[in-house]
Design an enzyme around this catalytic site. Structure first.
Site, PDB file in Angstrom:
ATOM      1  N   TYR A  39     -65.432   7.732 -31.731  1.00  0.00           N
ATOM      2  CA  TYR A  39     -64.728   8.970 -31.398  1.00  0.00           C
ATOM      3  C   TYR A  39     -63.482   9.100 -32.290  1.00  0.00           C
ATOM      4  O   TYR A  39     -62.715   8.132 -32.436  1.00  0.00           O
ATOM      5  CB  TYR A  39     -64.340   8.955 -29.912  1.00  0.00           C
ATOM      6  CG  TYR A  39     -63.487  10.131 -29.529  1.00  0.00           C
ATOM      7  CD1 TYR A  39     -64.027  11.409 -29.474  1.00  0.00           C
ATOM      8  CD2 TYR A  39     -62.129   9.981 -29.268  1.00  0.00           C
ATOM      9  CE1 TYR A  39     -63.243  12.503 -29.157  1.00  0.00           C
ATOM     10  CE2 TYR A  39     -61.336  11.068 -28.936  1.00  0.00           C
ATOM     11  CZ  TYR A  39     -61.903  12.325 -28.888  1.00  0.00           C
ATOM     12  OH  TYR A  39     -61.122  13.403 -28.588  1.00  0.00           O
TER      13      TYR A  39
ATOM     14  N   ARG B  45     -45.781   8.683  -9.472  1.00  0.00           N
ATOM     15  CA  ARG B  45     -46.217   8.065 -10.730  1.00  0.00           C
ATOM     16  C   ARG B  45     -46.894   6.721 -10.451  1.00  0.00           C
ATOM     17  O   ARG B  45     -47.814   6.300 -11.139  1.00  0.00           O
ATOM     18  CB  ARG B  45     -45.028   7.870 -11.700  1.00  0.00           C
ATOM     19  CG  ARG B  45     -45.401   7.033 -12.920  1.00  0.00           C
ATOM     20  CD  ARG B  45     -44.450   7.191 -14.099  1.00  0.00           C
ATOM     21  NE  ARG B  45     -43.061   7.147 -13.727  1.00  0.00           N
ATOM     22  CZ  ARG B  45     -42.366   6.030 -13.422  1.00  0.00           C
ATOM     23  NH1 ARG B  45     -42.958   4.850 -13.443  1.00  0.00           N
ATOM     24  NH2 ARG B  45     -41.098   6.102 -13.084  1.00  0.00           N
TER      25      ARG B  45
ATOM     26  N   LYS C 242     -65.120  15.192 -19.913  1.00  0.00           N
ATOM     27  CA  LYS C 242     -66.468  15.553 -20.347  1.00  0.00           C
ATOM     28  C   LYS C 242     -67.423  15.605 -19.150  1.00  0.00           C
ATOM     29  O   LYS C 242     -67.224  16.417 -18.273  1.00  0.00           O
ATOM     30  CB  LYS C 242     -66.919  14.574 -21.439  1.00  0.00           C
ATOM     31  CG  LYS C 242     -65.838  14.269 -22.487  1.00  0.00           C
ATOM     32  CD  LYS C 242     -65.485  15.454 -23.371  1.00  0.00           C
ATOM     33  CE  LYS C 242     -64.267  15.213 -24.248  1.00  0.00           C
ATOM     34  NZ  LYS C 242     -64.280  14.002 -25.065  1.00  0.00           N
TER      35      LYS C 242
ATOM     36  N   ASP D 131     -66.811   2.455 -24.096  1.00  0.00           N
ATOM     37  CA  ASP D 131     -66.547   3.870 -23.817  1.00  0.00           C
ATOM     38  C   ASP D 131     -67.882   4.495 -23.382  1.00  0.00           C
ATOM     39  O   ASP D 131     -68.808   4.628 -24.180  1.00  0.00           O
ATOM     40  CB  ASP D 131     -66.006   4.542 -25.096  1.00  0.00           C
ATOM     41  CG  ASP D 131     -65.615   6.003 -24.871  1.00  0.00           C
ATOM     42  OD1 ASP D 131     -66.186   6.642 -23.970  1.00  0.00           O
ATOM     43  OD2 ASP D 131     -64.749   6.503 -25.624  1.00  0.00           O
TER      44      ASP D 131
HETATM   45  C1  LIG Z   1     -63.359  13.233 -25.707  1.00  0.00           C
HETATM   46  C2  LIG Z   1     -63.580  11.787 -25.889  1.00  0.00           C
HETATM   47  C3  LIG Z   1     -62.507  10.881 -25.775  1.00  0.00           C
HETATM   48  C4  LIG Z   1     -61.067  11.322 -25.555  1.00  0.00           C
HETATM   49  O1  LIG Z   1     -60.884  11.909 -24.324  1.00  0.00           O
HETATM   50  P1  LIG Z   1     -59.746  13.028 -24.039  1.00  0.00           P
HETATM   51  O2  LIG Z   1     -59.962  13.329 -22.599  1.00  0.00           O
HETATM   52  O3  LIG Z   1     -60.016  14.167 -24.965  1.00  0.00           O
HETATM   53  O4  LIG Z   1     -58.432  12.389 -24.326  1.00  0.00           O
HETATM   54  C5  LIG Z   1     -62.800   9.533 -25.910  1.00  0.00           C
HETATM   55  N1  LIG Z   1     -64.057   9.088 -26.151  1.00  0.00           N
HETATM   56  C6  LIG Z   1     -65.104   9.934 -26.276  1.00  0.00           C
HETATM   57  C7  LIG Z   1     -66.460   9.391 -26.547  1.00  0.00           C
HETATM   58  C8  LIG Z   1     -64.903  11.315 -26.150  1.00  0.00           C
HETATM   59  O5  LIG Z   1     -65.943  12.145 -26.288  1.00  0.00           O
END
Ligand SMILES: *Cc1c(COP(=O)(O)O)cnc(C)c1O
Length: 411
Positions: free
Chosen positions: A129, A77, A227, A202
């Site tokens: 998001y 961890r 993604k 982000d």
């Molecule tokens: C999908 C997404 C998230 C969250 O990510 P997870 O891996 O689903 O927890 C945060 N910000 C953006 C822009 C996203 O497309």
């Protein structure tokens, strides 16, 4: 650590041939592709005969030489060799000193919010998001960490919203699903002029291949590695990056204490998936632009949003601060709920599904999703993640579905 940037510095004289168009965006560092393949992958670090491919280190605990004396890791961890490798490579791609890996994008994002205390204030964007928006409105709010949501396309709105309790400015650029851009350099200058405020971006929609916010002076960059970074729709992971020693220490403490860390197998898959990031992103961009141009001229479409199109209100900013655009497109269908439902039902190649950034094309109608946070989104807004299929097939698929679903002015 392998200093790949320096090692390849003398190669610049060979960089005369550019094989791919940048479509007017910033010119990419051609060695990005070399970095992603070689950084943190030195075969000598793995004892079993110099393997080229990183082994998966499944052990949760590591033999100590004496009480409290560890060779490198103590307990998985806290530290794990496979995770450490992935953290190093993503940090290098973003041009950051430190990388931290989490079990999802949301686990990474909420760790940043965990830097704050009750009474602290956040400034963020109205177009955000959904998961981040829900957390701020339904979890952080209950802990007396309040957020002011503003239209961040005008940096003056951010300056106005910052008060003496503001500790964090949280932005997404391009945003989801509006594909609005934030002028990162301008916002960074505003945040730097204030006392004790952090700026976090982000960067999920572009990946470090197409945008590197540290070039403009931000404090934290976040990715949902689920993604584009992984790109194969088979890993859920998040990444945080920073250049600041103290901030890193605090984030590392939170990562280890909260424990929302990814498994070594997921880290292995992400490391593997990322090897093709530059190739994938270039193809996502090419396919995405072709689809956007097709939709822009289609009689069943009201409007298309893609930062690479001249018609995007922030096209010039996109070219100034990023190296390209991914496969993300937002468009408005002529019609309402029935036309939108009919359209997605008739698609044969493009899949109706949540998520984005994978090799497969995905479509989503945010307003028809059950979550209440998407109430403000127009019903005819469609989000498309253009994948890596042959673009002619994608265009043909969209064309036949549009013709069947929308009956206005269609020949
Ligand atoms: C999908 C997404 C998230 C969250 O990510 P997870 O891996 O689903 O927890 C945060 N910000 C953006 C822009 C996203 O497309």
């Amino acid at each position: 650590m392998l200093k790949i940037g320096k090692k390849f510095a003398n190669f610049s004289k060979f960089r005369l041939i550019t094989t791919t168009s940048t479509y007017g965006f910033r010119e990419q560092d051609p060695s990005f592709a070399t970095k992603i393949i070689h950084v943190a992958q030195e075969p000598e670090q793995w004892s079993d005969g110099n393997p080229i491919v990183m082994p998966i280190s499944l052990s949760t605990t590591f033999k100590q030489e004496a009480p409290g004396k560890f060779v490198s890791c103590e307990y998985s961890r806290l530290d794990n060799p496979t995770r450490n490798t992935v953290e190093r490579i993503v940090a290098s791609l973003e041009g950051a000193k430190y990388g931290l890996a989490y079990s999802s994008g949301m686990a990474a994002i909420t760790t940043v919010f965990n830097l704050l205390s009750p009474g602290d204030h956040i400034v963020s964007s109205t177009d955000l998001y959904g998961g981040t928006s829900i957390y701020l409105k339904q979890v952080a709010d209950r802990l007396n960490i309040k957020t002011t949501f503003v239209d961040v396309t005008d940096p003056a709105n951010i300056e106005k919203a910052i008060n003496e309790n503001t500790r964090l400015v949280w932005m997404e650029t391009p945003s989801n699903p509006g594909l609005n851009l934030v002028d990162i350099e301008k916002v960074a200058a505003i945040v730097r002029s204030k006392n004790n405020v952090l700026l976090a971006i982000d960067n999920t929609f572009l990946s470090p291949y197409f945008q590197r916010p540290f070039e403009f002076g931000v404090d934290i960059v976040v990715h949902s590695a689920t993604k584009y970074l992984n790109g194969h729709s088979d890993v859920l992971m998040g990444i945080l990056l920073t250049n600041d020693d103290q901030l890193h220490d605090r984030l590392r403490f939170l990562q280890r204490t909260i424990g929302a860390v990814p498994s070594p197998f997921e880290c292995y898959l992400l490391n593997r998936g990322m090897k093709t990031l530059p190739v994938r992103m270039r193809q996502h961009m090419e396919n995405g632009l072709a689809v956007a141009r097709f939709l822009e001229n289609h009689p069943s479409i009201e409007r298309v949003l893609h930062p690479g199109l001249l018609s995007h209100p922030q096209h010039e900013l996109a070219k100034r601060q990023s190296y390209g655009h991914s496969g993300m497109i937002t468009f408005f269908l002529k019609g309402g709920k029935p036309e939108c439902r009919a359209f997605v039902k008739r698609l044969k190649v493009i899949i109706l599904g949540e998520s984005l950034g994978g090799y497969e094309s995905l479509v989503k109608i945010p307003a028809l999703m059950p979550e209440s946070y998407q109430l403000g989104v127009p019903v005819n807004l469609i989000r498309l993640s253009v994948g890596l299929e042959y673009v002619g097939d994608l265009i043909a698929d969209l064309d036949q579905a549009l013709k069947a679903a929308v009956h206005c002015n269609v020949d």
